[in-house]
Write an enzyme that holds these catalytic residues in place. Structure first.
Site, PDB file in Angstrom:
ATOM      1  N   LYS A  19       0.726  -1.314  -0.065  1.00 33.52           N
ATOM      2  CA  LYS A  19      -0.035   0.006  -0.038  1.00 33.52           C
ATOM      3  C   LYS A  19       0.961   1.203  -0.068  1.00 33.52           C
ATOM      4  O   LYS A  19       0.587   2.158  -0.793  1.00 33.52           O
ATOM      5  CB  LYS A  19      -1.117   0.145   1.216  1.00 33.52           C
ATOM      6  CG  LYS A  19      -2.026  -0.983   1.049  1.00 33.52           C
ATOM      7  CD  LYS A  19      -3.200  -0.800   1.883  1.00 33.52           C
ATOM      8  CE  LYS A  19      -4.309  -1.732   1.322  1.00 33.52           C
ATOM      9  NZ  LYS A  19      -5.640  -1.784   2.033  1.00 33.52           N
ATOM     10  N   LYS A  57      -3.907  -8.451  -7.245  1.00 30.09           N
ATOM     11  CA  LYS A  57      -5.362  -8.950  -6.780  1.00 30.09           C
ATOM     12  C   LYS A  57      -6.049  -7.883  -7.024  1.00 30.09           C
ATOM     13  O   LYS A  57      -5.916  -6.611  -7.350  1.00 30.09           O
ATOM     14  CB  LYS A  57      -5.245  -9.139  -5.264  1.00 30.09           C
ATOM     15  CG  LYS A  57      -5.180  -7.831  -4.374  1.00 30.09           C
ATOM     16  CD  LYS A  57      -5.502  -8.327  -3.084  1.00 30.09           C
ATOM     17  CE  LYS A  57      -5.915  -6.867  -2.180  1.00 30.09           C
ATOM     18  NZ  LYS A  57      -6.515  -6.756  -1.047  1.00 30.09           N
ATOM     19  N   LYS A  70     -10.117  -2.412  -4.423  1.00 33.76           N
ATOM     20  CA  LYS A  70     -10.927  -1.332  -4.648  1.00 33.76           C
ATOM     21  C   LYS A  70     -10.038  -0.135  -4.897  1.00 33.76           C
ATOM     22  O   LYS A  70     -10.472   0.781  -5.670  1.00 33.76           O
ATOM     23  CB  LYS A  70     -11.318  -0.847  -3.319  1.00 33.76           C
ATOM     24  CG  LYS A  70     -12.484  -1.711  -2.625  1.00 33.76           C
ATOM     25  CD  LYS A  70     -12.724  -1.492  -1.281  1.00 33.76           C
ATOM     26  CE  LYS A  70     -13.343  -2.553  -0.499  1.00 33.76           C
ATOM     27  NZ  LYS A  70     -12.855  -2.541   0.932  1.00 33.76           N
TER      28      LYS A  70
HETATM   29  N1  AQP Z   1      -8.986  -9.651  -4.790  1.00 34.91           N
HETATM   30  C1  AQP Z   1      -9.298 -10.462  -3.530  1.00 34.91           C
HETATM   31  N2  AQP Z   1      -9.293 -11.787  -3.753  1.00 34.91           N
HETATM   32  C2  AQP Z   1     -10.043 -12.511  -2.712  1.00 34.91           C
HETATM   33  N3  AQP Z   1     -10.490 -11.864  -1.666  1.00 34.91           N
HETATM   34  C3  AQP Z   1     -10.172 -10.704  -1.324  1.00 34.91           C
HETATM   35  N4  AQP Z   1     -10.361  -9.787  -0.447  1.00 34.91           N
HETATM   36  C4  AQP Z   1     -10.090  -8.353  -0.769  1.00 34.91           C
HETATM   37  N5  AQP Z   1      -9.642  -8.520  -1.956  1.00 34.91           N
HETATM   38  C5  AQP Z   1      -9.526  -9.780  -2.653  1.00 34.91           C
HETATM   39  C6  AQP Z   1     -10.896  -9.962   0.970  1.00 34.91           C
HETATM   40  O1  AQP Z   1     -12.144  -9.295   1.239  1.00 34.91           O
HETATM   41  C7  AQP Z   1     -12.358  -9.043   2.577  1.00 34.91           C
HETATM   42  C8  AQP Z   1     -12.556  -7.703   2.884  1.00 34.91           C
HETATM   43  O2  AQP Z   1     -11.686  -6.658   2.582  1.00 34.91           O
HETATM   44  P1  AQP Z   1     -11.205  -5.306   2.976  1.00 34.91           P
HETATM   45  O3  AQP Z   1     -12.459  -4.686   3.564  1.00 34.91           O
HETATM   46  O4  AQP Z   1     -10.060  -5.547   4.277  1.00 34.91           O
HETATM   47  O5  AQP Z   1     -10.678  -4.923   1.722  1.00 34.91           O
HETATM   48  P2  AQP Z   1      -9.141  -4.695   1.410  1.00 34.91           P
HETATM   49  O6  AQP Z   1      -8.205  -6.046   1.650  1.00 34.91           O
HETATM   50  O7  AQP Z   1      -8.620  -3.547   1.844  1.00 34.91           O
HETATM   51  O8  AQP Z   1      -9.750  -4.916   0.008  1.00 34.91           O
HETATM   52  P3  AQP Z   1      -9.404  -4.125  -1.268  1.00 34.91           P
HETATM   53  O9  AQP Z   1     -10.640  -4.232  -2.023  1.00 34.91           O
HETATM   54  O10 AQP Z   1      -8.333  -5.093  -1.871  1.00 34.91           O
HETATM   55  O11 AQP Z   1      -8.918  -2.810  -0.741  1.00 34.91           O
HETATM   56  P4  AQP Z   1      -7.736  -2.013  -0.894  1.00 34.91           P
HETATM   57  O12 AQP Z   1      -7.746  -1.661  -2.254  1.00 34.91           O
HETATM   58  O13 AQP Z   1      -7.834  -0.835   0.091  1.00 34.91           O
HETATM   59  O14 AQP Z   1      -6.679  -3.050  -0.682  1.00 34.91           O
HETATM   60  C9  AQP Z   1     -11.208  -9.534   3.121  1.00 34.91           C
HETATM   61  O15 AQP Z   1     -11.303 -10.945   3.780  1.00 34.91           O
HETATM   62  C10 AQP Z   1      -9.993  -9.771   2.002  1.00 34.91           C
HETATM   63  O16 AQP Z   1      -9.271 -11.002   2.209  1.00 34.91           O
END
Ligand code: AQP
Length: 328
Positions: free
Chosen positions: A111, A194, A197
């Site tokens: 990040k 991956k 968001k």
């Molecule tokens: N690409 C993915 N494949 C499988 N699982 C995923 N998760 C996130 N991306 C993938 C799972 O979603 C759950 C909630 O995630 P979060 O709110 O912690 O969001 P994050 O990990 O911050 O998701 P993002 O979308 O990837 O956000 P950013 O862009 O901020 O990093 C978790 O159980 C996560 O494993």
């Protein structure tokens, strides 16, 4: 009964990766296990600098959690900031984890590498400590998450073991649970990253509320590989393997099994798009109904947060007593 906890941040829209990696497993477990699911708005503060956004995102995310199938009568759906014990235990966790351990977290490195030259909050660094508190507060046995969160569950276990060793048996040691297919859904435009968001390419990320025509377009444009063979091989053929993973997760099969049905990329892209549309369309319709009644969503979150607080406050008391803090 097995206690389950897993949370999601109200940052941006929910995407297919969140659903296949986490939310679907949450729904599947709710009738046999005692499940707690938090909307972790305090974690979202690590990347939020605008006023008036998080409350609205929290309500929208609640609508999505109920739309995917969480039943408020059996699942405890709560808001992290409504349960002050999260912040309180979070500090205890910060004092139980080392700087070196936090420095090794790959999500922090990933990040911050995207934020070079910009503001990087200290919360982004200490995030795993707050997350450890989230999990340990509920005497959690299982944490259903996507693959990207495995390292954070590992550090939670290390912190809990260290605390128990220092102050006596206090916390249950949790385990990560990831789905057989869909644990790491990849970006359709960059199948080595991956789906996320905060992804750079909007067309690489399938949103839960995308219109069916938009979903089909995203799959048709998905990056594949230079040759034309359909084979499941994540290292050599990341693009095709990612599509096979998604189609397998959407249809309850294995990626290698699905691969045997295809000789060309076109039909694979089309069928994957259609399978995802079939999966998401009923959710999109339920979401539209649910978001129309914000007062009811707020009420359900209040009920869930009260239920969560009853468990969390007992655990925090136990932790404070174990340390031997002078109680008021
Ligand atoms: N690409 C993915 N494949 C499988 N699982 C995923 N998760 C996130 N991306 C993938 C799972 O979603 C759950 C909630 O995630 P979060 O709110 O912690 O969001 P994050 O990990 O911050 O998701 P993002 O979308 O990837 O956000 P950013 O862009 O901020 O990093 C978790 O159980 C996560 O494993």
């Amino acid at each position: 009964m097995t206690r389950v906890l897993s949370c999601i941040q109200p940052t941006g829209e929910v995407h297919l990766g969140n659903y296949l990696g986490a939310l679907r497993t949450w729904v599947a477990g709710q009738h046999d296990k005692d499940v707690f699911h938090g909307i972790v708005d305090l974690h979202a503060l690590t990347v939020t600098d605008q006023s008036g956004v998080l409350g609205d995102s929290t309500l929208k995310l609640a609508a999505m959690l109920f739309a995917v199938g969480l039943d408020p009568d059996v699942a405890t759906v709560f808001v992290q900031s409504h349960v002050p014990e999260h912040s309180q235990l979070g500090w205890v966790m910060e004092c139980t984890v080392s700087y070196g351990e936090l420095s090794r977290m790959t999500q922090f490195k990933d990040k911050t590498s995207k934020l070079e030259g910009q503001f990087i909050s200290a919360g982004l660094f200490t995030y795993p400590a707050l997350q450890a508190g989230d999990i340990l507060l509920y005497d959690t046995n299982e944490v259903p998450v996507g693959d990207d969160q495995r390292q954070h569950i590992e550090i939670t276990r290390d912190i809990a073991i260290r605390f128990n060793h220092r102050f006596g048996d206090t916390f249950v040691i949790p385990e990560a649970v990831t789905p057989a297919a869909g644990a790491r859904v990849m970006d359709l435009q960059d199948p080595t990253s991956k789906m996320s968001k905060s992804t750079v390419t909007e067309s690489g990320c399938v949103m839960m509320l995308d219109d069916p025509s938009v979903i089909m377009k995203k799959f048709k444009r998905a990056v594949t590989d230079s040759d034309s063979e359909v084979r499941y091989d994540v290292a050599a053929k990341p693009g095709v393997s990612s599509l096979l993973d998604i189609l397998a997760a959407a249809t309850g099969r294995t990626p290698s099994d699905v691969a045997a049905d295809y000789t060309q990329y076109g039909p694979l892209k089309n069928d994957t798009g259609e399978a995802v549309v079939a999966l998401l369309e009923p959710i999109r319709q339920r979401y539209t109904d649910l978001i129309a009644d914000r007062a009811e969503l707020a009420r359900l979150l209040q009920v869930g947060s009260e239920r969560a607080r009853a468990v969390a406050s007992a655990t925090l008391d136990r932790a404070y007593d174990a340390i031997g803090l002078l109680r008021a």
